[in-house]
Design an enzyme around this catalytic site. Sequence first.
Site, PDB file in Angstrom:
ATOM      1  N   ASP A  20       0.805  -0.789   0.034  1.00 42.15           N
ATOM      2  CA  ASP A  20      -0.116  -0.425   0.123  1.00 42.15           C
ATOM      3  C   ASP A  20       0.684   1.033   0.172  1.00 42.15           C
ATOM      4  OD1 ASP A  20      -1.103  -0.649   3.763  1.00 42.15           O
ATOM      5  OD2 ASP A  20       0.754  -0.131   2.465  1.00 42.15           O
ATOM      6  N   ASN A  60      -7.574  -2.733  13.948  1.00 42.35           N
ATOM      7  CA  ASN A  60      -9.104  -3.284  13.499  1.00 42.35           C
ATOM      8  C   ASN A  60      -8.961  -4.454  12.673  1.00 42.35           C
ATOM      9  OD1 ASN A  60      -9.012  -1.647  11.663  1.00 42.35           O
ATOM     10  ND2 ASN A  60      -9.693  -0.491  11.569  1.00 42.35           N
ATOM     11  N   HIS A  67      -7.638  -4.799   9.989  1.00 40.41           N
ATOM     12  CA  HIS A  67      -7.208  -4.494   8.669  1.00 40.41           C
ATOM     13  C   HIS A  67      -5.937  -5.358   8.453  1.00 40.41           C
ATOM     14  CE1 HIS A  67      -4.939  -1.111   9.808  1.00 40.41           C
ATOM     15  NE2 HIS A  67      -3.911  -1.336   9.038  1.00 40.41           N
ATOM     16  N   GLU A  90     -10.015  -2.063   4.900  1.00 38.88           N
ATOM     17  CA  GLU A  90     -10.081  -1.761   6.747  1.00 38.88           C
ATOM     18  C   GLU A  90     -11.722  -2.211   6.982  1.00 38.88           C
ATOM     19  OE1 GLU A  90      -8.068   2.194   8.100  1.00 38.88           O
ATOM     20  OE2 GLU A  90      -8.914  -0.212   8.298  1.00 38.88           O
TER      21      GLU A  90
HETATM   22  N1  LIG Z   1      -1.291  -0.102   5.749  1.00 38.90           N
HETATM   23  C1  LIG Z   1      -0.529  -0.606   7.395  1.00 38.90           C
HETATM   24  C2  LIG Z   1      -0.620  -1.965   7.448  1.00 38.90           C
HETATM   25  O1  LIG Z   1       0.445  -2.545   6.132  1.00 38.90           O
HETATM   26  C3  LIG Z   1       0.004  -1.872   9.213  1.00 38.90           C
HETATM   27  O2  LIG Z   1       0.139  -4.179   9.116  1.00 38.90           O
HETATM   28  C4  LIG Z   1      -0.677  -1.805   9.645  1.00 38.90           C
HETATM   29  C5  LIG Z   1      -0.277  -1.941  11.375  1.00 38.90           C
HETATM   30  O3  LIG Z   1       1.136  -1.313  11.592  1.00 38.90           O
HETATM   31  P1  LIG Z   1       2.053  -1.670  12.876  1.00 38.90           P
HETATM   32  O4  LIG Z   1       2.571  -2.463  12.500  1.00 38.90           O
HETATM   33  O5  LIG Z   1       2.584   0.397  13.241  1.00 38.90           O
HETATM   34  O6  LIG Z   1       0.958  -1.216  13.413  1.00 38.90           O
HETATM   35  O7  LIG Z   1      -0.521  -0.314   9.546  1.00 38.90           O
HETATM   36  C6  LIG Z   1      -0.737   0.384   8.606  1.00 38.90           C
HETATM   37  O8  LIG Z   1      -1.876   0.385   8.143  1.00 38.90           O
END
Ligand SMILES: N[C@@H]1[C@@H](O)[C@H](O)[C@@H](COP(=O)(O)O)O[C@@H]1O
Length: 262
Positions: free
Chosen positions: A67, A136, A138, A143
């Site tokens: 992403d 959440n 995702h 989402e």
């Molecule tokens: N788009 C990214 C996701 O790909 C990632 O998994 C999520 C959790 O990130 P973290 O590992 O910092 O909790 O954050 C963002 O939303």
Amino acid sequence: MQIVILDTLEQVAEYGAARFIDLLAKKPDAALGLATGSTPIQLYKTLIRHFEQGDVSFRDARTFNLDEYLGLSGDHPQSYRHFMNTQLFDHIDIDRSQTRVPDGAAEDPLAACDAYEDAIREAGGIDLQLLGIGRNGHIGFNEPSSSLASRTRVKTLTPDTVKANQRFFKPDEFQPNLAMTMGIGTIMEARQILLLATGEGKAEAVREAVEGPVAARCPASILQMHPRATLVLDREAAQGLRDVAFYEYIERENQRLLGRLK
Ligand SMILES: N[C@@H]1[C@@H](O)[C@H](O)[C@@H](COP(=O)(O)O)O[C@@H]1O
């Protein structure tokens, strides 16, 4: 799903790195799906260490990131392109032209999403897709309520996600609330999926993903339908799971069987 529960973030990162190293030893030109956020940082540090030690080469590998924020160019310090360059690509022998991140500055983001799907297909699909998980549930920026069959597209981020990622932006800095993300259908076409989750903040999402129903309200739950999905968790992220003892028993038996087969 294979559930691997380990004691520390370093062990989670080492386990994840070994999966990439094993794949690249068998398939040097593997197509790797990569992720951002704080969870993969330790994994990337571990891969860099193994590269420096001569255990792995990325010379022929291709990468596709999950992403990118819409409205940030690749040189913006908060873009995922910048994150990947500084956290991994600058430190290994990958051909930068073989690293793909959705183009957050595209004139026509919808066309850029279709082109991203084409590029993955032309590469022969993704061999190993790394995932994190949002609080959440995702994956990527898919989402809750995302179609479980979705493709790469532009998505609106939930206020929760914007808030969770706010830590990376300065108070007065523009923070996008739109992103381009591989879809859940796109992710599910990867031949192997490796999801890392650490910290108690992910315990609820992990419990829903592993022991809840397959449901769009927890996008990560779709991994129950994937033939080769591995979740690597630390104890905090696993604390909400009901059947921890059983997952640990299976993993011990897995390792014993692998030991016999080697
Ligand atoms: N788009 C990214 C996701 O790909 C990632 O998994 C999520 C959790 O990130 P973290 O590992 O910092 O909790 O954050 C963002 O939303």
